[in-house]
Scaffold this active site. Structure first.
Site, PDB file in Angstrom:
ATOM      1  N   GLU A  53       8.483  43.225   6.643  1.00  0.00           N
ATOM      2  CA  GLU A  53       7.832  43.895   5.873  1.00  0.00           C
ATOM      3  C   GLU A  53       8.107  45.490   5.429  1.00  0.00           C
ATOM      4  O   GLU A  53       8.051  46.071   6.644  1.00  0.00           O
ATOM      5  CB  GLU A  53       6.411  43.593   5.695  1.00  0.00           C
ATOM      6  CG  GLU A  53       5.720  44.396   4.406  1.00  0.00           C
ATOM      7  CD  GLU A  53       4.239  43.768   4.538  1.00  0.00           C
ATOM      8  OE1 GLU A  53       4.445  42.815   3.659  1.00  0.00           O
ATOM      9  OE2 GLU A  53       3.352  44.448   4.784  1.00  0.00           O
ATOM     10  N   LYS A  55       7.065  48.490   4.583  1.00  0.00           N
ATOM     11  CA  LYS A  55       5.679  49.103   4.337  1.00  0.00           C
ATOM     12  C   LYS A  55       5.502  50.526   4.700  1.00  0.00           C
ATOM     13  O   LYS A  55       5.270  50.782   5.950  1.00  0.00           O
ATOM     14  CB  LYS A  55       4.795  48.106   5.104  1.00  0.00           C
ATOM     15  CG  LYS A  55       3.351  48.336   5.151  1.00  0.00           C
ATOM     16  CD  LYS A  55       2.576  47.211   5.992  1.00  0.00           C
ATOM     17  CE  LYS A  55       0.995  47.535   6.274  1.00  0.00           C
ATOM     18  NZ  LYS A  55       0.326  46.566   7.028  1.00  0.00           N
ATOM     19  N   LYS A 114       5.335  42.296  -2.588  1.00  0.00           N
ATOM     20  CA  LYS A 114       3.962  42.077  -1.996  1.00  0.00           C
ATOM     21  C   LYS A 114       3.111  43.164  -2.878  1.00  0.00           C
ATOM     22  O   LYS A 114       3.202  44.392  -2.695  1.00  0.00           O
ATOM     23  CB  LYS A 114       4.065  42.928  -0.716  1.00  0.00           C
ATOM     24  CG  LYS A 114       2.948  42.518   0.336  1.00  0.00           C
ATOM     25  CD  LYS A 114       3.031  40.856   0.873  1.00  0.00           C
ATOM     26  CE  LYS A 114       1.997  40.551   2.041  1.00  0.00           C
ATOM     27  NZ  LYS A 114       1.012  41.578   2.149  1.00  0.00           N
ATOM     28  N   GLU A 158      -1.926  33.641  -1.054  1.00  0.00           N
ATOM     29  CA  GLU A 158      -2.702  33.974   0.117  1.00  0.00           C
ATOM     30  C   GLU A 158      -3.941  33.729   0.222  1.00  0.00           C
ATOM     31  O   GLU A 158      -4.772  33.964  -0.798  1.00  0.00           O
ATOM     32  CB  GLU A 158      -2.364  35.735   0.266  1.00  0.00           C
ATOM     33  CG  GLU A 158      -2.974  36.208   1.324  1.00  0.00           C
ATOM     34  CD  GLU A 158      -3.022  37.700   1.622  1.00  0.00           C
ATOM     35  OE1 GLU A 158      -2.057  38.192   1.456  1.00  0.00           O
ATOM     36  OE2 GLU A 158      -4.065  38.443   1.599  1.00  0.00           O
ATOM     37  N   ASN A 179      -3.911  35.050   5.614  1.00  0.00           N
ATOM     38  CA  ASN A 179      -4.007  36.430   6.091  1.00  0.00           C
ATOM     39  C   ASN A 179      -5.096  36.449   7.344  1.00  0.00           C
ATOM     40  O   ASN A 179      -6.282  36.514   7.132  1.00  0.00           O
ATOM     41  CB  ASN A 179      -4.405  37.317   4.859  1.00  0.00           C
ATOM     42  CG  ASN A 179      -4.048  38.729   5.153  1.00  0.00           C
ATOM     43  OD1 ASN A 179      -3.697  39.221   6.419  1.00  0.00           O
ATOM     44  ND2 ASN A 179      -4.030  39.493   4.267  1.00  0.00           N
ATOM     45  N   GLU A 209       0.026  35.586   8.098  1.00  0.00           N
ATOM     46  CA  GLU A 209       0.531  36.884   7.811  1.00  0.00           C
ATOM     47  C   GLU A 209      -0.588  38.064   8.364  1.00  0.00           C
ATOM     48  O   GLU A 209      -1.746  37.610   8.935  1.00  0.00           O
ATOM     49  CB  GLU A 209      -0.114  36.922   6.418  1.00  0.00           C
ATOM     50  CG  GLU A 209       0.715  36.322   5.245  1.00  0.00           C
ATOM     51  CD  GLU A 209       0.054  36.424   3.834  1.00  0.00           C
ATOM     52  OE1 GLU A 209       0.476  35.818   2.918  1.00  0.00           O
ATOM     53  OE2 GLU A 209      -0.804  37.421   3.688  1.00  0.00           O
ATOM     54  N   SER A 210       0.000  39.161   8.991  1.00  0.00           N
ATOM     55  CA  SER A 210      -0.802  40.247   9.484  1.00  0.00           C
ATOM     56  C   SER A 210      -1.284  39.962  11.021  1.00  0.00           C
ATOM     57  O   SER A 210      -1.488  39.110  11.355  1.00  0.00           O
ATOM     58  CB  SER A 210      -2.201  40.366   8.749  1.00  0.00           C
ATOM     59  OG  SER A 210      -1.752  40.584   7.505  1.00  0.00           O
TER      60      SER A 210
HETATM   61  O1  LIG Z   1      -1.959  46.775   5.817  1.00  0.00           O
HETATM   62  C1  LIG Z   1      -3.269  47.060   5.644  1.00  0.00           C
HETATM   63  O2  LIG Z   1      -3.461  48.226   5.888  1.00  0.00           O
HETATM   64  C2  LIG Z   1      -3.916  46.446   4.446  1.00  0.00           C
HETATM   65  C3  LIG Z   1      -5.016  47.018   4.044  1.00  0.00           C
HETATM   66  C4  LIG Z   1      -5.679  46.597   2.944  1.00  0.00           C
HETATM   67  C5  LIG Z   1      -5.151  45.691   2.144  1.00  0.00           C
HETATM   68  C6  LIG Z   1      -4.100  44.808   2.595  1.00  0.00           C
HETATM   69  C7  LIG Z   1      -3.340  45.328   3.590  1.00  0.00           C
HETATM   70  N1  LIG Z   1      -1.987  45.000   4.068  1.00  0.00           N
HETATM   71  C8  LIG Z   1      -1.551  44.090   3.230  1.00  0.00           C
HETATM   72  C9  LIG Z   1      -0.728  42.864   3.917  1.00  0.00           C
HETATM   73  O3  LIG Z   1      -0.888  41.744   3.788  1.00  0.00           O
HETATM   74  C10 LIG Z   1       0.133  43.213   5.285  1.00  0.00           C
HETATM   75  O4  LIG Z   1       0.950  44.374   4.907  1.00  0.00           O
HETATM   76  C11 LIG Z   1       1.027  42.219   5.887  1.00  0.00           C
HETATM   77  O5  LIG Z   1       0.344  40.941   6.104  1.00  0.00           O
HETATM   78  C12 LIG Z   1       1.583  42.584   7.221  1.00  0.00           C
HETATM   79  O6  LIG Z   1       0.645  42.893   7.979  1.00  0.00           O
HETATM   80  P1  LIG Z   1       0.914  43.510   9.309  1.00  0.00           P
HETATM   81  O7  LIG Z   1       1.830  42.879  10.267  1.00  0.00           O
HETATM   82  O8  LIG Z   1      -0.577  43.604  10.067  1.00  0.00           O
HETATM   83  O9  LIG Z   1       1.028  45.089   9.019  1.00  0.00           O
END
Ligand SMILES: O=C(O)c1ccccc1NCC(=O)[C@H](O)[C@H](O)COP(=O)(O)O
Length: 264
Positions: A53, A55, A114, A158, A179, A209-210
Site C-alpha cells: 500500500e 499510504k 483505497k 471489507e 480488516n 488487511e492491516s
Molecule cells: O491506517 C490507519 O491509520 C487507518 C485509520 C482509520 C481508518 C482506516 C485506516 N487505514 C486504512 C487501511 O485499511 C490500511 O491502510 C490498510 O489495511 C493497511 O494497514 P496497515 O498495514 O496496518 O498500514
C-alpha cells in the site's frame, strides 16, 4: 451508513470529509487487470501474494513520507508485490486520485483504489483495477457492488466481523478483505482475521488487511487462510522517513521461504 457501533474520532472525521467529496464527471469504464491472475503468478513464483500500500500518512502513522508515489509503487513491485493499493483519500492519508492514475500507468500489476466510497457517483473519480467498499459505511452494498462491476472494477469488500462477512456474501462479494483494524478504537488485532476466515466460503478470495508487520505475522495470516495480505505501514515505515521500501516488501513477500528468514 451501518453505524452499529461507535467510531474513533479520526474515522468520523474521515467519513465527514468523504460525504463532502464530489463524484466524477462521467461514468468510468475500466479494462481491469485481474487480481486472481496476479495472485496466481505470485504463488507460482514462490512469493506470498502481497498487496503493498502506497499510504503517505494515516491517523495512526507516526510520520509522513513525501516520496514520489510512483517511485514508492515501483519499489514495491521490485520487492515482489503482487498488486498495489493506493490511498486516494486526501485529507487524512495524503493521497490523491492523480497519484493512482500515475501509478497505474507506471506499473503492470493490478491497482486498488483505497478510499471511503459512500455512493455511486464516487465510483467515477478515477480508474483502478480494484475498488474498496467498506460494509460498515455503505447503505446499499449490493447496489454498489453491482455498479462497481458494471464499470469494470473488481470490488474488494471489507468486513470486520462475521455479521459483516454475511452481509458481504449476500451482496455477491467475491473478493473480501478482513480488516484487523477496529474502526472504533483503531487498534489492530490479528485474531480478527483468524476468527472470521473460517466462515468464508472456499471460492472467495480472502485478504488479511492491516496490522501485518513481520514475516511471522505473514505466516500466521497465511495459516489462517489468507489468499493475500494488504500491507501498508510495515512497508512504508513512516517513522523512519526513508527506509527501503523494496527491502521492506521483499522481507514480507518471502516470509514463507526458509532461505529468506522464515524464523524472523
Ligand atoms: O491506517 C490507519 O491509520 C487507518 C485509520 C482509520 C481508518 C482506516 C485506516 N487505514 C486504512 C487501511 O485499511 C490500511 O491502510 C490498510 O489495511 C493497511 O494497514 P496497515 O498495514 O496496518 O498500514
Amino acid at each position: 451508513m451501518n453505524s452499529r457501533t461507535e467510531l474513533a474520532p479520526a474515522v468520523a472525521s474521515i467519513l465527514e470529509a468523504a460525504r463532502e467529496r464530489p463524484g466524477g464527471d462521467g461514468v468510468v469504464d475500466v479494462d481491469a487487470r485481474s487480481l486472481s491472475d496476479a495472485l496466481a503468478r505470485a504463488e507460482a513464483d514462490g512469493r506470498v501474494p502481497v498487496i503493498a500500500e502506497v499510504k503517505p500518512t494515516s491517523p495512526t502513522a507516526d510520520g509522513t513520507r513525501d516520496d514520489d508515489p510512483v517511485e514508492l509503487a515501483e519499489a514495491m513491485v521490485e520487492g515482489g508485490a503482487a498488486a498495489i493499493s493506493v490511498l486516494t483519500e486526501p485529507s487524512h492519508f495524503g493521497g490523491s486520485p492523480e497519484s493512482l492514475t500515475r501509478i497505474r500507468e507506471a506499473v503492470d500489476v493490478p491497482v486498488l483504489r483505497k478510499d471511503f466510497v459512500l455512493e455511486e457517483a464516487q465510483l467515477d473519480v478515477v480508474e483502478a483495477d480494484l475498488l474498496l467498499l467498506i460494509v460498515r459505511f455503505v447503505d446499499d452494498l449490493e447496489g454498489l457492488v453491482a455498479a462497481a462491476r458494471e464499470r469494470g472494477f473488481q470490488p474488494l469488500v471489507e468486513v470486520h466481523d462475521e455479521a459483516e462477512l454475511e452481509t458481504a456474501l449476500e451482496a455477491g462479494a467475491e473478493i473480501i478483505g478482513v480488516n484487523n483494524r477496529d474502526l472504533a478504537r483503531l487498534e489492530v488485532d490479528l485474531e480478527t482475521f483468524e476468527s472470521v476466515a473460517p466462515d468464508a466460503p472456499e471460492e472467495v478470495t480472502l485478504i488479511a488487511e492491516s496490522g501485518v508487520s513481520t514475516p511471522a505475522d505473514v505466516r500466521r495470516m497465511r495459516e489462517a487462510g489468507a489468499d493475500a495480505l494488504l500491507i501498508g505501514s510495515a512497508i512504508m515505515d513512516h517513522g523512519s522517513g526513508d527506509s527501503d521500501v523494496t527491502e521492506n516488501t521483499r522481507r514480507l513477500v518471502h516470509a514463507e521461504n526458509e532461505a529468506d528468514g522464515a524464523h524472523t
